[in-house]
Every structure is written in structure tokens, then in C-alpha cells.
Design a protein around this motif. Structure first.
Motif, PDB file in Angstrom:
ATOM      1  N   MET A   1      -0.247 -27.398  35.020  1.00  0.00           N
ATOM      2  CA  MET A   1      -0.201 -27.350  33.558  1.00  0.00           C
ATOM      3  C   MET A   1       1.163 -26.837  33.112  1.00  0.00           C
ATOM      4  O   MET A   1       1.676 -25.884  33.654  1.00  0.00           O
ATOM      5  N   THR A   2       1.771 -27.499  32.111  1.00  0.00           N
ATOM      6  CA  THR A   2       3.104 -27.135  31.671  1.00  0.00           C
ATOM      7  C   THR A   2       3.055 -25.986  30.675  1.00  0.00           C
ATOM      8  O   THR A   2       2.011 -25.682  30.104  1.00  0.00           O
ATOM      9  N   SER A   3       4.242 -25.354  30.471  1.00  0.00           N
ATOM     10  CA  SER A   3       4.308 -24.261  29.494  1.00  0.00           C
ATOM     11  C   SER A   3       4.025 -24.766  28.088  1.00  0.00           C
ATOM     12  O   SER A   3       3.490 -24.038  27.260  1.00  0.00           O
ATOM     13  N   ALA A   4       4.350 -26.054  27.812  1.00  0.00           N
ATOM     14  CA  ALA A   4       4.062 -26.614  26.485  1.00  0.00           C
ATOM     15  C   ALA A   4       2.563 -26.683  26.256  1.00  0.00           C
ATOM     16  O   ALA A   4       2.064 -26.429  25.162  1.00  0.00           O
ATOM     17  N   GLU A   5       1.806 -27.030  27.323  1.00  0.00           N
ATOM     18  CA  GLU A   5       0.351 -27.092  27.194  1.00  0.00           C
ATOM     19  C   GLU A   5      -0.236 -25.700  27.043  1.00  0.00           C
ATOM     20  O   GLU A   5      -1.184 -25.482  26.289  1.00  0.00           O
ATOM     21  N   PHE A   6       0.334 -24.725  27.736  1.00  0.00           N
ATOM     22  CA  PHE A   6      -0.118 -23.349  27.591  1.00  0.00           C
ATOM     23  C   PHE A   6       0.194 -22.820  26.186  1.00  0.00           C
ATOM     24  O   PHE A   6      -0.503 -21.968  25.674  1.00  0.00           O
ATOM     25  N   ALA A   7       1.280 -23.344  25.567  1.00  0.00           N
ATOM     26  CA  ALA A   7       1.755 -22.799  24.290  1.00  0.00           C
ATOM     27  C   ALA A   7       0.810 -23.083  23.139  1.00  0.00           C
ATOM     28  O   ALA A   7       0.804 -22.375  22.159  1.00  0.00           O
ATOM     29  N   LYS A   8      -0.001 -24.147  23.221  1.00  0.00           N
ATOM     30  CA  LYS A   8      -0.912 -24.434  22.122  1.00  0.00           C
ATOM     31  C   LYS A   8      -2.203 -23.638  22.307  1.00  0.00           C
ATOM     32  O   LYS A   8      -2.605 -23.330  23.425  1.00  0.00           O
ATOM     33  N   ALA A 253       9.662 -22.039  20.944  1.00  0.00           N
ATOM     34  CA  ALA A 253      10.281 -21.360  22.094  1.00  0.00           C
ATOM     35  C   ALA A 253       9.558 -20.054  22.405  1.00  0.00           C
ATOM     36  O   ALA A 253       9.323 -19.729  23.580  1.00  0.00           O
ATOM     37  N   ASP A 254       9.178 -19.298  21.367  1.00  0.00           N
ATOM     38  CA  ASP A 254       8.445 -18.045  21.575  1.00  0.00           C
ATOM     39  C   ASP A 254       7.065 -18.306  22.156  1.00  0.00           C
ATOM     40  O   ASP A 254       6.606 -17.587  23.054  1.00  0.00           O
ATOM     41  N   ALA A 255       6.403 -19.348  21.637  1.00  0.00           N
ATOM     42  CA  ALA A 255       5.059 -19.693  22.127  1.00  0.00           C
ATOM     43  C   ALA A 255       5.111 -20.119  23.587  1.00  0.00           C
ATOM     44  O   ALA A 255       4.240 -19.754  24.388  1.00  0.00           O
ATOM     45  N   GLN A 256       6.144 -20.875  23.950  1.00  0.00           N
ATOM     46  CA  GLN A 256       6.288 -21.322  25.344  1.00  0.00           C
ATOM     47  C   GLN A 256       6.602 -20.154  26.270  1.00  0.00           C
ATOM     48  O   GLN A 256       6.090 -20.096  27.395  1.00  0.00           O
ATOM     49  N   ALA A 257       7.441 -19.237  25.804  1.00  0.00           N
ATOM     50  CA  ALA A 257       7.772 -18.062  26.620  1.00  0.00           C
ATOM     51  C   ALA A 257       6.524 -17.210  26.852  1.00  0.00           C
ATOM     52  O   ALA A 257       6.292 -16.727  27.971  1.00  0.00           O
ATOM     53  N   LYS A 258       5.722 -17.039  25.809  1.00  0.00           N
ATOM     54  CA  LYS A 258       4.482 -16.269  25.930  1.00  0.00           C
ATOM     55  C   LYS A 258       3.512 -16.964  26.886  1.00  0.00           C
ATOM     56  O   LYS A 258       2.857 -16.323  27.701  1.00  0.00           O
ATOM     57  N   ALA A 259       3.448 -18.300  26.767  1.00  0.00           N
ATOM     58  CA  ALA A 259       2.566 -19.069  27.643  1.00  0.00           C
ATOM     59  C   ALA A 259       3.003 -18.990  29.098  1.00  0.00           C
ATOM     60  O   ALA A 259       2.181 -18.883  30.007  1.00  0.00           O
ATOM     61  N   ALA A 264       2.220 -16.828  34.547  1.00  0.00           N
ATOM     62  CA  ALA A 264       2.708 -16.040  35.681  1.00  0.00           C
ATOM     63  C   ALA A 264       1.735 -14.898  35.995  1.00  0.00           C
ATOM     64  O   ALA A 264       1.464 -14.603  37.169  1.00  0.00           O
ATOM     65  N   GLU A 265       1.185 -14.278  34.953  1.00  0.00           N
ATOM     66  CA  GLU A 265       0.233 -13.194  35.166  1.00  0.00           C
ATOM     67  C   GLU A 265      -1.062 -13.707  35.784  1.00  0.00           C
ATOM     68  O   GLU A 265      -1.658 -13.036  36.641  1.00  0.00           O
ATOM     69  N   MET A 266      -1.488 -14.906  35.359  1.00  0.00           N
ATOM     70  CA  MET A 266      -2.712 -15.506  35.920  1.00  0.00           C
ATOM     71  C   MET A 266      -2.527 -15.839  37.387  1.00  0.00           C
ATOM     72  O   MET A 266      -3.417 -15.613  38.213  1.00  0.00           O
TER      73      MET A 266
END
Length: 269
Positions: A1-8, A253-259, A264-266
Motif C-alpha cells: 500500500m502506498t503512502s498516498a493510499e494511507f493518506a486518505k 504532503a503532510d497527510a502523506q508524511a503522517k501516513a 512505519a510504526e505498524m
């Protein structure tokens, strides 16, 4: 799963209002895929499209309209069909629509400006903002020249970030850097903010939501609440009103960084 998908959001987040501007559908630098993903993540009572959604200037010179751009339109129509009020505020790049102002089609309205009342009672002027840009208003040839220069900067930016990505570096915006570092650009933004805040004060309103200058920001200009949506060409930003009337500036960019951090934590956990 990409960071963009995690961001939403994992499920649709219910919000009161969304504002987006300067999408520039019909241009190669429009980030339509990211915008579609953003819109999929929210259920809003109202969506304001704050000008330059479709780039009529560019479409005059030749047709460029990939499926991703159609998907944005379809997403907005779907939201309107499901009860969201969509208010399209015209801008200078889609000024061809101004002849149809005050058109209402179901849940979709076309206007040149609007006044939005927040949940906490503030009255906000919603306007694209080109009316307060001296160059756009009085020197159209300079506006077209500036648009060409901006497009050239975006082309350089595309190549620059292609090579940055190959060497493992993140996205960096040349245009945003110039806006913050070049004195004339900084002065232009400041003059624009002051001019639009003066109009808001004259109308005895509390604040303004605008676009046009591709510089997202929430701040006070004197006593006026100044809120700029930014754009979906470089910064991928939007404004979100929550149910208590508070307004958040969303940055992809902030949403992707958070995602990415969450991912990484998961993995680590």
C-alpha cells in the motif's frame, strides 16, 4: 500500500464544508489523481470550487484531457447527486463560465462570488480573487506572459523532481521556493492579501476564502480572517470546515508524511 493510499481517511469523514481552488483541469501539471482520492475521503454538506477549476486559457491552445480529469468531474457530480451542495465560483482561467453566472442545476450552482456562514457564525466572502490582482485585471497581456513563465517553471520543476526521485530525494517545489525568496513575488502576495482584506472590511464581513495566487494560507490580515485554498497543481491543498466552525488547512504532503509514519510504526510493531 502506498503512502498516498494511507493518506486518505479509511472511511469517509463527515465535514461541514470543503473548499478547493486552482485545479487547472486540462493542463499537464494538474494533480487530478490526488484530488480524486482527497474527495473520496470526505462527505461534505457543501463543496466550494473557488475558481480556475477548468483551465480555459490552456484548452484554447489545444485539447489535453486524460481520464483522470474526467474522474474529478464525475466525483463532484456523484457528491452532488448524493446531497452535497456544490458551488462553483468562477475564476479568470474559467472566465468563459461567467456569462452563465447564477445558473442552478440541481445541487450545483454557478456564481461569481458567495458568502458562506460558518458554524460559529462568521460571514466569509468566497471569491477566486483575480479581481484583486492588478496584472490580471488591467494588463491581460502580462497575465498571459506570466502564465507562460509559470508553465515553464512547472516544466523545469517536473524534470528536477524526476531526477531528485531517481536519487532518493523527496518532492521540492521550485515555484514555491521562488514565491518565498523573490522579493517581487513576496510583495505581490502581500499586496493581494491586503487588497482583498480591504474589500472584506468594506463589506463588513469577517473574512475571505480565495485562491488565485497558488499560495495556501490561514492567517489574520488586520482584523480579517484570510484563508487561501492554494492549488492542485503543486501544493495539493484544501480548506476543511469542521462541525464547530473551525477551519483546517489540508496539505497532501503532510497527510502523506503522517501516513508514512503510521505505516512505519505498524511495520515496526
Amino acid at each position: 500500500m502506498t503512502s498516498a493510499e494511507f493518506a486518505k481517511p479509511s472511511r469517509k469523514q463527515r465535514v461541514r464544508t470543503l473548499w478547493i481552488s486552482d485545479v487547472h483541469l486540462g493542463t499537464r501539471d494538474c494533480q487530478a489523481e490526488h484530488l480524486s482520492q482527497f474527495l473520496k475521503g470526505y462527505h461534505a454538506d457543501k463543496v466550494y470550487l473557488v475558481g480556475d477549476i477548468i483551465d480555459g486559457w490552456k484548452l484554447r491552445g489545444g485539447m489535453y484531457w486524460p481520464q483522470a480529469h474526467t474522474n474529478v468531474i464525475r466525483r463532484l457530480l456523484t457528491m452532488a447527486k448524493r446531497g452535497t451542495e456544490v458551488i462553483y465560483v468562477t475564476g479568470n482561467h474559467d472566465e468563459f463560465l461567467r456569462r452563465y453566472s447564477k445558473l442552478i442545476l440541481g445541487n450545483i450552482q454557478l456564481v461569481d462570488e458567495a458568502v458562506h456562514v460558518t458554524a460559529d457564525g462568521r460571514h466569509l466572502l468566497v471569491i477566486h480573487g483575480d479581481q484583486f490582482d492588478v496584472i490580471t485585471r488591467y494588463h491581460r497581456w502580462l497575465a498571459f506572459l506570466g502564465d507562460s513563465a509559470y508553465e515553464f517553471t512547472l516544466t523545469l520543476n517536473r524534470w528536477l523532481n524526476h531526477w531528485r526521485a531517481r536519487y532518493g530525494y523527496g518532492y521540492w517545489s521550485l515555484s514555491a521556493y521562488l514565491k518565498h525568496k523573490v522579493k517581487t513575488a513576496v510583495n505581490f502576495i502581500s499586496d493581494f492579501e491586503e487588497a482583498i482584506a480591504h474589500e472584506v472590511t468594506k463589506r463588513k464581513l469577517h473574512g475571505v476564502v480565495c485562491g488565485h495566487i497558488h499560495h495556501a494560507e490561514i492567517r489574520k490580515v488586520g482584523e480579517v480572517d484570510y484563508l487561501n485554498c492554494g492549488d492542485w497543481v503543486e501544493s495539493c491543498t484544501a480548506l476543511i470546515e469542521h462541525w464547530d466552525g473551525s477551519i483546517e488547512l489540508y496539505r497532501l504532503a503532510d497527510a502523506q508524511a503522517k501516513a508514512a509514519l503510521l505505516k512505519a510504526e505498524m511495520v515496526a510493531g
